[in-house]
Scaffold this motif. Sequence first.
Motif, PDB file in Angstrom:
ATOM      1  N   ALA A 161       0.242  -1.081  -0.392  1.00  0.00           N
ATOM      2  CA  ALA A 161      -0.143   0.061  -0.085  1.00  0.00           C
ATOM      3  C   ALA A 161       0.827   1.500   0.009  1.00  0.00           C
ATOM      4  N   GLU A 191       0.628   4.461  -2.756  1.00  0.00           N
ATOM      5  CA  GLU A 191       0.131   5.520  -2.632  1.00  0.00           C
ATOM      6  C   GLU A 191       0.965   6.985  -2.694  1.00  0.00           C
ATOM      7  N   THR A 206      -3.062   5.396  -7.390  1.00  0.00           N
ATOM      8  CA  THR A 206      -4.207   4.013  -6.268  1.00  0.00           C
ATOM      9  C   THR A 206      -5.354   4.879  -6.213  1.00  0.00           C
ATOM     10  N   MET A 229      -8.265   1.853  -7.063  1.00  0.00           N
ATOM     11  CA  MET A 229      -9.225   2.075  -5.839  1.00  0.00           C
ATOM     12  C   MET A 229     -10.966   2.121  -6.736  1.00  0.00           C
ATOM     13  N   GLN A 230     -10.774   2.561  -7.356  1.00  0.00           N
ATOM     14  CA  GLN A 230     -12.572   3.012  -7.914  1.00  0.00           C
ATOM     15  C   GLN A 230     -12.938   1.126  -8.801  1.00  0.00           C
ATOM     16  N   VAL A 259     -11.210  -1.307  -7.855  1.00  0.00           N
ATOM     17  CA  VAL A 259     -11.445  -2.190  -6.035  1.00  0.00           C
ATOM     18  C   VAL A 259     -12.994  -2.619  -5.955  1.00  0.00           C
ATOM     19  N   ASN A 260     -13.767  -1.328  -6.566  1.00  0.00           N
ATOM     20  CA  ASN A 260     -15.049  -0.594  -5.990  1.00  0.00           C
ATOM     21  C   ASN A 260     -15.732  -1.079  -6.683  1.00  0.00           C
ATOM     22  N   ASP A 291     -18.022  -1.279   0.528  1.00  0.00           N
ATOM     23  CA  ASP A 291     -16.400  -0.543  -0.781  1.00  0.00           C
ATOM     24  C   ASP A 291     -15.659  -0.389   0.221  1.00  0.00           C
ATOM     25  N   ASN A 351     -11.777   1.438   1.297  1.00  0.00           N
ATOM     26  CA  ASN A 351     -11.531   2.063   1.548  1.00  0.00           C
ATOM     27  C   ASN A 351     -10.098   2.900   1.359  1.00  0.00           C
ATOM     28  N   ARG A 352      -9.629   1.841   2.523  1.00  0.00           N
ATOM     29  CA  ARG A 352      -8.120   1.806   2.298  1.00  0.00           C
ATOM     30  C   ARG A 352      -7.631   1.113   1.401  1.00  0.00           C
ATOM     31  N   MET A 353      -6.015   1.798   0.439  1.00  0.00           N
ATOM     32  CA  MET A 353      -5.275   0.664  -0.427  1.00  0.00           C
ATOM     33  C   MET A 353      -4.104  -0.356   0.556  1.00  0.00           C
ATOM     34  N   ALA A 372      -7.299  -2.874   0.369  1.00  0.00           N
ATOM     35  CA  ALA A 372      -7.124  -3.738  -1.003  1.00  0.00           C
ATOM     36  C   ALA A 372      -7.234  -4.544  -1.515  1.00  0.00           C
TER      37      ALA A 372
END
Length: 408
Positions: free
Chosen positions: A168, A172, A178, A182-183, A185-186, A195, A197-199, A202
């Motif tokens: 992560a 970051e 990043t 995240m987009q 992943v969700n 959802d 919210n943290r790398m 993920a």
Amino acid sequence: MTSQILKHSAVFCQVCPQSVRLGKAISDTTDWNTVSVKRLDELLAVLDSNPADVLVLPLGDNPTQVLELLAKVVEKHPNVIRVVLSGYLTPLQTARASELAHHSLSLDCSPDELIEDISNSIHVAGLINKPAVKNYITSLQTLPVLPDVYDKLNKALSSERSNARQIAQILEQDPVMTAKVMQWVNSAFFGLSRDINRMQEAVAILGIRMIRDLVLTSHLFDAYPQTDVWKSFSFKQIHQRSMAVARAAQHIARSVKADRHVQAQAFLAGLLHDFGILVLASQNPAEYHRIISKASLMDQPVYAIEKLELGVTHAEAGAYMLALWNLPPRVIEAVLFHHFPKANPENVFTPLTAVHVADALLPPATSVVGCDMSSRLSMDYIKRIGMETELDHWQLITADYQTQVGFV
């Protein structure tokens, strides 16, 4: 079989009894120019002074150390075909070997098995490195450069000490990347129950390899942005459909109990199988619009008209570029053959199988001229590898991904 491998040169690392046996048998039965290496610390120097088509390397009692040496071979001599011989490997070592070697065989394999394996690899390498494809790619003004974060993730992936927090922290360092990861992943593609919210979370859920492959794909697609000049189809939809193919291919590989590294390579190959379309469309938008229009009018596969008009297909262009970046050989093969898998000489399930089936069964991306750029299912290939009984199950799998991405 021997006639297929005349005039080729090979370096054999004969550092254990089994590799000595294989090296001697092949020297006795073929006309290869062979060079034997008795000490691994001499290998790079031997390759420097003896350009070879093939390297046969036993992983021995310390596979991790030998794989590090193989990584240096890939860096210095990327075009040499790499066949590793091994006994038991840990999951991490198996995954690492799958990324660095063209093929992995048992130390107890027969000379005939090794010869056939190398012959197949030489054939595929010749298709990847066709002069017409090389000339086309070298004519491009610029080629994408892989991001530093990808190299760092690769190193972390090969380390037994990496953890989600460290990965992560690497990601970051690139806030834009990043956010994109995240987009994804969700998104509906992963179907997570909540959802993320943290790398770090993920990475823990999806794994280092999948995160790395998402980073690579996002970077490569970003390198070919859609401009106002191109209106024939949406680059974003090509990317979205590639994600659907990737997830379906991964699921298909899992359904036949393929090794995890095969599943992972099916995912990456699915992400990148149509990357070459963006390359061709960006190079000459007007000409590529004419090509897809002609394919639609003649009801022909788009790759057939690409070959006729350009001398290169999007699959060939994509595979050649991935080879320049030293991506895993199985991924490159899947990209190259995803439209015509019968051209691949192997008769077993590979990442190619998963990508071809997923690409053929998922609905195509749409274009203004009605051109279908997806694969047409090759039942001859499916029957050749003995997988026709799996087809009904695979259709159910791809149906799940159609619903997720809104193609139905």
